[in-house]
Design an enzyme around this catalytic site. Structure first.
Site, PDB file in Angstrom:
ATOM      1  N   ARG A   1       0.809  -1.232   0.000  1.00  0.00           N
ATOM      2  CA  ARG A   1       0.000   0.000   0.000  1.00  0.00           C
ATOM      3  C   ARG A   1       0.834   1.270   0.000  1.00  0.00           C
ATOM      4  O   ARG A   1       0.547   2.207  -0.739  1.00  0.00           O
ATOM      5  CB  ARG A   1      -0.871   0.061   1.258  1.00  0.00           C
ATOM      6  N   THR A   2       1.817   1.327   0.898  1.00  0.00           N
ATOM      7  CA  THR A   2       2.563   2.578   1.023  1.00  0.00           C
ATOM      8  C   THR A   2       3.299   2.858  -0.281  1.00  0.00           C
ATOM      9  O   THR A   2       3.288   3.980  -0.782  1.00  0.00           O
ATOM     10  CB  THR A   2       3.539   2.500   2.216  1.00  0.00           C
TER      11      THR A   2
ATOM     12  N   LYS B   1      27.471  -4.792  -4.314  1.00  0.00           N
ATOM     13  CA  LYS B   1      28.925  -4.721  -4.565  1.00  0.00           C
ATOM     14  C   LYS B   1      29.662  -4.096  -3.393  1.00  0.00           C
ATOM     15  O   LYS B   1      30.861  -3.889  -3.451  1.00  0.00           O
ATOM     16  CB  LYS B   1      29.191  -3.861  -5.807  1.00  0.00           C
TER      17      LYS B   1
ATOM     18  N   ARG C   1      11.602   3.645   2.518  1.00  0.00           N
ATOM     19  CA  ARG C   1      11.225   2.729   3.600  1.00  0.00           C
ATOM     20  C   ARG C   1      12.447   1.881   3.885  1.00  0.00           C
ATOM     21  O   ARG C   1      13.038   1.293   2.976  1.00  0.00           O
ATOM     22  CB  ARG C   1      10.057   1.853   3.181  1.00  0.00           C
TER      23      ARG C   1
ATOM     24  N   HIS D   1       6.196   5.923  11.164  1.00  0.00           N
ATOM     25  CA  HIS D   1       5.609   5.856   9.827  1.00  0.00           C
ATOM     26  C   HIS D   1       4.718   7.099   9.715  1.00  0.00           C
ATOM     27  O   HIS D   1       3.497   7.009   9.752  1.00  0.00           O
ATOM     28  CB  HIS D   1       4.791   4.572   9.726  1.00  0.00           C
TER      29      HIS D   1
HETATM   30  C1  NCD Z   1       2.198  -0.982   8.134  1.00  0.00           C
HETATM   31  C2  NCD Z   1       3.693  -0.903   8.107  1.00  0.00           C
HETATM   32  O1  NCD Z   1       4.345  -1.367   7.187  1.00  0.00           O
HETATM   33  O2  NCD Z   1       4.190  -0.347   9.071  1.00  0.00           O
HETATM   34  N1  NCD Z   1       1.529  -1.060   6.948  1.00  0.00           N
HETATM   35  C3  NCD Z   1       1.412   0.012   6.132  1.00  0.00           C
HETATM   36  O3  NCD Z   1       2.337   0.753   5.910  1.00  0.00           O
HETATM   37  N2  NCD Z   1       0.210   0.239   5.591  1.00  0.00           N
HETATM   38  C4  NCD Z   1       1.732  -1.940   9.116  1.00  0.00           C
HETATM   39  C5  NCD Z   1       2.109  -3.355   8.923  1.00  0.00           C
HETATM   40  O4  NCD Z   1       2.939  -3.712   8.100  1.00  0.00           O
HETATM   41  O5  NCD Z   1       1.549  -4.157   9.674  1.00  0.00           O
END
Ligand code: NCD
Length: 365
Positions: free
Chosen positions: A90-91, A119, A140, A173
Site C-alpha cells: 500500500r505505502t 557490490k 522505507r 511511519h
Molecule cells: C504498516 C507498516 O508497514 O508499518 N503497513 C502500512 O504501511 N500500511 C503496518 C504493517 O505492516 O503491519
C-alpha cells in the site's frame, strides 16, 4: 536480506543525532515549510487541518479529466525516487500513484540486491547517488533513524533533496499517521472532528510503527482519550507513555479488545509484526486481540474500525461489509493525503487553493 556492515561513519552525525528532537527539527524545514518528513512530531494542528483541506481539494479537482490534467501539470518537470528496501504494498503504491497524480516521474529500488549495494556500496552512498538524479526521495528502511540520517546527510550536501520517511524500522511511519488522522477527521466530520473522541489501538503496539506515529499526533487534538490493548509481550513503549503523560493526554492500558468495545469511537487494529525481530517467533494471532463479527453489536453504532493493513486474521473478513469498516478507505485516503503532502513540500499548495480551486471547484480559496 539487507546487510548493514557497509554503514558509514560521518563526521558530525553522532553529535547531531544525540541532540534533543526539538533542536534537530529546524534542519528539516525550509522557509517555514516542512522539507523532510521524518517524524510525526513535526506536525502541528494548523498543518494537519491544512493538509485535510488540501487533500479534499485535490481529490475533488481530480474528479474531472481537465482537473486531472491540471494536477499533473504541477510537477511533470520533476522526478521522485522510491527506495523501498522493506516489503510494502500500500505505502509503495499509494506514494507512486500520488507522484503520478501530481506529474512526478518515478523510479524505484525495492531490492538492494539489484543495486550496487550488493557490490559493497553503503546505503548512504546509494542514496546520495539517487539525489543526483531526482528531486525527491521517498524511503522505507528497516533501520530506525536511517531516514533521518539520510535527510541530515543530504541537507549538508551540495544537492539537497527532500526525504520522506515511508516507514523506519519499528520506529515511525509519519505519513501513515497523516492518512489515519485524515480518515478519523473525515469519519467524524459531522461529530465535531477528532476532539473529544476515544481512540483505541489494539494488537502489536510495541513493534507497530503506525501506532507510535499516530499516538504522537494525538497531542494536536483536545480531550482525546487513548485506550491500548496488546498481548503482554507487545505493549506500547515507555517512550510513548512518557510523551502522552508530558502532553496531558489520558490513556489506559486494557487487557483485551473486549474491554474497550463499548467505549471506543475508533478501534485501530494492527497485526502481530514478527519481521522486525530476526529469529523472533510469536503466535501469528491472539484471539483476545482480534475483532470478530460477534463484537460488532457491542460497538457504538457510529464508531469506526481502522487498520493500516495488511491484516493477518485479526479482523474477520465478514466485518468488511459493516459500514463502520474504514480500512479499505484508509488505503485510498493514503494516496490523496500523500499527494497533498507533496504539494506542501514543493510549495504548489497555493496553486491548489488558488487556481485549482477557482477553475475546477468553482469556489474561491
Ligand atoms: C504498516 C507498516 O508497514 O508499518 N503497513 C502500512 O504501511 N500500511 C503496518 C504493517 O505492516 O503491519
Amino acid at each position: 536480506m539487507h546487510k548493514y556492515e557497509f554503514y558509514q561513519e560521518y563526521a558530525g552525525w553522532k553529535e547531531f543525532s544525540e541532540k534533543p528532537l526539538s533542536e534537530r527539527l529546524p534542519l528539516f524545514s525550509r522557509n517555514g515549510r516542512i522539507y523532510d518528513v521524518l517524524f510525526s512530531q513535526q506536525f502541528d494542528r494548523a498543518f494537519l487541518d491544512d493538509l485535510y483541506d488540501l487533500t479534499n481539494r485535490i481529490r475533488r479537482i481530480a474528479k474531472t479529466r481537465e482537473g486531472t490534467h491540471w494536477l499533473h501539470s504541477l510537477h511533470n518537470h520533476q522526478r521522485a525516487m522510491l527506495y523501498f528496501v522493506q516489503p510494502s504494498t500500500r505505502t509503495f503504491l499509494s506514494f507512486q500513484n500520488a507522484c503520478h497524480i501530481l506529474g512526478f516521474h518515478t523510479s524505484e529500488i525495492r531490492d538492494p540486491h539489484t543495486s550496487s549495494e550488493i557490490k559493497g556500496e553503503s546505503p548512504e552512498d546509494s542514496i546520495r547517488t539517487f539525489s543526483s538524479y531526482v528531486d525527491l526521495i521517498i524511503m522505507r528502511h528497516p533501520q530506525e533513524g536511517f531516514a533521518e540520517k539520510t535527510a541530515w546527510l543530504l541537507n549538508t550536501s551540495e544537492r539537497p533533496v527532500p526525504v520522506i520517511n515511508a516507514g523506519s524500522g519499528k520506529d515511525q511511519h509519519p505519513t501513515q499517521a497523516l492518512l489515519d488522522v485524515y480518515t478519523l477527521q473525515r469519519s467524524f466530520e459531522h461529530r465535531g472532528g477528532i476532539d473529544g473522541k476515544v481512540i483505541a489501538m489494539v494488537g502489536d503496539l510495541k513493534r507497530g510503527r503506525t501506532v507510535r506515529s499516530l499516538s504522537y499526533l494525538m497531542k494536536n487534538y483536545r480531550d482525546v482519550k487513548l485506550l491500548y490493548a496488546a498481548p503482554p509481550a507487545f505493549q506500547i513503549g515507555e517512550d510513548i507513555k512518557q510523551f502522552l503523560t508530558l502532553h496531558n493526554i489520558p490513556f489506559e492500558e486494557r487487557d483485551s479488545l473486549e474491554d474497550l468495545l463499548e467505549e471506543a469511537d475508533a478501534i485501530y487494529m494492527t497485526r502481530i509484526q514478527d519481521e522486525h525481530d530476526e529469529g523472533a517467533r510469536s503466535q501469528s494471532q491472539y484471539e483476545e486481540f482480534s475483532l470478530r463479527h460477534k463484537h460488532l453489536a457491542r460497538m457504538k453504532p457510529d464508531a469506526i474500525i481502522m487498520h493500516p493493513l495488511p491484516r493477518r486474521g485479526e479482523i474477520e473478513v465478514s466485518i468488511d461489509k459493516d459500514p463502520r469498516a474504514m480500512y479499505w478507505r484508509q488505503e485510498r485516503n493514503g494516496m490523496w493525503t500523500r499527494a497533498a503532502l507533496m504539494t506542501i513540500i514543493f510549495a504548489s499548495d497555493d496553486e491548489v487553493r488558488g487556481e485549482g480551486t477557482r477553475r475546477f471547484l468553482n469556489e474561491t480559496s
